[in-house]
Write a protein that holds these residues in place. Structure first.
Motif, short mmCIF file in Angstrom:
data_model
loop_
_atom_site.label_atom_id
_atom_site.label_comp_id
_atom_site.label_asym_id
_atom_site.label_seq_id
_atom_site.Cartn_x
_atom_site.Cartn_y
_atom_site.Cartn_z
N ALA A 199 54.35 18.23 40.31
CA ALA A 199 54.60 19.33 41.59
C ALA A 199 53.68 20.23 41.87
N ARG A 200 53.88 20.75 43.17
CA ARG A 200 52.92 21.80 43.60
C ARG A 200 53.65 23.13 43.85
N PRO A 201 52.87 24.16 43.77
CA PRO A 201 53.52 25.23 44.03
C PRO A 201 53.66 25.54 45.65
N HIS A 202 54.79 26.28 46.06
CA HIS A 202 55.32 26.32 47.29
C HIS A 202 55.43 27.94 47.56
N GLU A 203 56.42 28.58 46.90
CA GLU A 203 56.54 30.21 46.98
C GLU A 203 56.34 30.77 45.77
N PHE A 204 55.33 31.92 45.78
CA PHE A 204 55.01 32.50 44.75
C PHE A 204 54.59 33.96 44.97
N ASP A 205 54.62 34.61 44.01
CA ASP A 205 54.10 36.20 44.17
C ASP A 205 53.00 36.22 43.44
N LEU A 206 52.11 37.47 44.00
CA LEU A 206 50.70 37.69 43.34
C LEU A 206 51.13 39.26 43.04
N LEU A 207 50.89 39.52 41.68
CA LEU A 207 51.19 40.83 41.01
C LEU A 207 49.65 41.39 40.47
N VAL A 208 49.11 41.84 41.44
CA VAL A 208 47.50 42.74 41.21
C VAL A 208 47.75 44.19 40.68
N THR A 209 47.22 44.26 39.57
CA THR A 209 47.19 45.43 38.74
C THR A 209 45.65 46.11 39.00
N ASP A 210 45.65 47.34 39.56
CA ASP A 210 44.32 48.09 39.84
C ASP A 210 43.79 48.88 38.42
N LYS A 214 48.14 50.82 39.18
CA LYS A 214 49.22 50.80 39.98
C LYS A 214 49.18 49.11 40.30
N ARG A 215 50.49 48.63 40.71
CA ARG A 215 50.64 47.30 40.86
C ARG A 215 50.68 47.10 42.36
N HIS A 216 50.25 45.90 42.75
CA HIS A 216 50.67 45.62 43.93
C HIS A 216 51.17 44.25 44.18
N LEU A 217 52.21 44.09 44.97
CA LEU A 217 53.11 42.80 44.91
C LEU A 217 52.85 42.37 46.26
N LEU A 218 52.45 41.02 46.30
CA LEU A 218 51.97 40.28 47.37
C LEU A 218 52.83 38.60 47.17
N ARG A 219 53.52 38.34 48.57
CA ARG A 219 54.27 37.40 48.37
C ARG A 219 53.64 36.16 49.46
N GLN A 228 43.72 26.17 49.54
CA GLN A 228 44.29 26.90 50.62
C GLN A 228 43.83 28.35 50.23
N ARG A 229 43.48 29.17 51.30
CA ARG A 229 42.91 30.69 51.12
C ARG A 229 43.99 31.53 51.60
N VAL A 230 44.24 32.51 50.55
CA VAL A 230 45.13 34.06 50.76
C VAL A 230 44.62 35.18 50.75
N ASP A 231 44.62 35.99 51.56
CA ASP A 231 44.25 37.37 51.49
C ASP A 231 44.95 38.15 50.35
N VAL A 232 44.06 38.78 49.72
CA VAL A 232 44.63 39.89 48.63
C VAL A 232 44.25 41.13 48.94
N ARG A 233 42.84 41.47 49.24
CA ARG A 233 42.55 42.83 49.74
C ARG A 233 43.02 44.15 48.88
N VAL A 234 42.82 44.29 47.48
CA VAL A 234 43.07 45.11 46.49
C VAL A 234 41.98 45.70 45.91
N ARG A 235 41.49 47.06 46.07
CA ARG A 235 40.42 47.69 45.42
C ARG A 235 40.62 47.89 44.11
N ASN A 236 39.39 47.68 43.24
CA ASN A 236 39.35 47.92 41.75
C ASN A 236 40.67 47.16 41.10
N ALA A 237 40.62 45.96 41.49
CA ALA A 237 41.56 45.11 40.67
C ALA A 237 41.00 44.65 39.18
N LEU A 238 41.93 44.63 38.18
CA LEU A 238 41.80 44.38 37.08
C LEU A 238 42.35 42.95 36.64
#
Length: 269
Positions: A199-210, A214-219, A228-238
């Protein structure tokens, strides 16, 4: 015997001028009767009547139809004719210039967040490799490292059948990174999904911690296809954690798979 008188010697012929052609005599033409006046539309220039069959005046050659007059009419002395250019090209250029100007002005007026968005849009991108990886669960011989090994024919699997809602795959970076984009290759390879594939992913969340914690939630939602490319754009991500919610091609015997996760950040060079 009578005396013979002396005879004068014959005179030598004198020089003769070459012949000159006679001037041509003027020809006298027989007078002809003037043409009978025609009954029709008068000429707009000289008012001479012309037969309906005529397109030009027989007296002054002025065009008698609107089409002929339009075609015969040219620019006046000292007037440069207009050039017919492709207006569509200039309109497209004006639109692009307006968009760029709006983005730049918006970045200046909108303050630091808008300015950073402008910088991110035009920034040069470089690939950022993951330094660490982990997953909530993995299938046999389908560990999380396989999603970061640079090969699209190896993959991480959740080890659970169905959509695997809540299972995650996480990557960590050795130092704070300005993330811009992420490319995800869903399924077991970069090719078109086959019936026997996982099976292949359809819907998912990205949880980015800088770096500040701070946590940045992207869906996101993916198409059922290749990379496929998705935009993230989070500064100082760890760290970046991908949390699954739904999937394509799920059955009771198939696990959700991700062939590759690739991250791209701002170039410092």
């Amino acid at each position: 015997m009578p005396d013979a008188s002396p005879t004068a010697p014959p005179e030598a012929p004198g020089s003769v001028l070459p012949g000159r052609p006679d001037p041509a005599r003027p020809r006298v033409r027989t007078p002809q009767a003037a043409p009978e006046p025609e009954d029709g539309t008068p000429c707009p220039t000289c008012a001479t009547p012309n037969a309906p069959r005529r397109h030009f005046c027989y007296s002054c050659a002025t065009p008698l139809t609107d089409t002929a007059r339009t075609e015969a009419e040219g620019p006046y002395a000292g007037q440069r004719p207009r050039l017919h250019r492709d207006r569509t090209r200039w309109i497209a250029r004006a639109v692009v210039a307006a968009v760029i100007a709006a983005v730049v002005v918006g970045g200046i007026i909108g303050g630091p967040p808008a300015a950073r968005a402008v910088q991110d849009h035009f920034a040069k991108r470089v690939q950022v490799p993951a330094a660490t990886w982990k997953a909530s669960h993995s299938g046999p011989e389908q560990g999380p490292k396989l999603a970061f090994d640079g090969y699209s024919n190896t993959w991480w699997g959740t080890g659970y059948s169905g959509a695997s809602d809540g299972q995650y795959l996480e990557a960590g970076f050795g130092q704070p990174t300005d993330l811009l984009n992420m490319v995800i290759t869903p399924g077991a390879s970069a090719r078109t999904p086959q019936a026997a594939d996982p099976a292949r992913p359809h819907e998912f969340d990205l949880l980015v911690t800088d770096s500040a914690g701070k946590r940045h939630l992207l869906r996101y939602r993916l198409n059922d296809g290749g990379p496929q490319r998705v935009d993230v754009r989070v500064r100082n991500a760890l760290t970046v954690r991908l949390v699954l919610h739904s999937a394509y091609g799920t059955t009771d015997t198939k696990q959700v798979a991700i062939a590759e996760l690739e991250f791209f950040g701002r170039s410092t060079g």
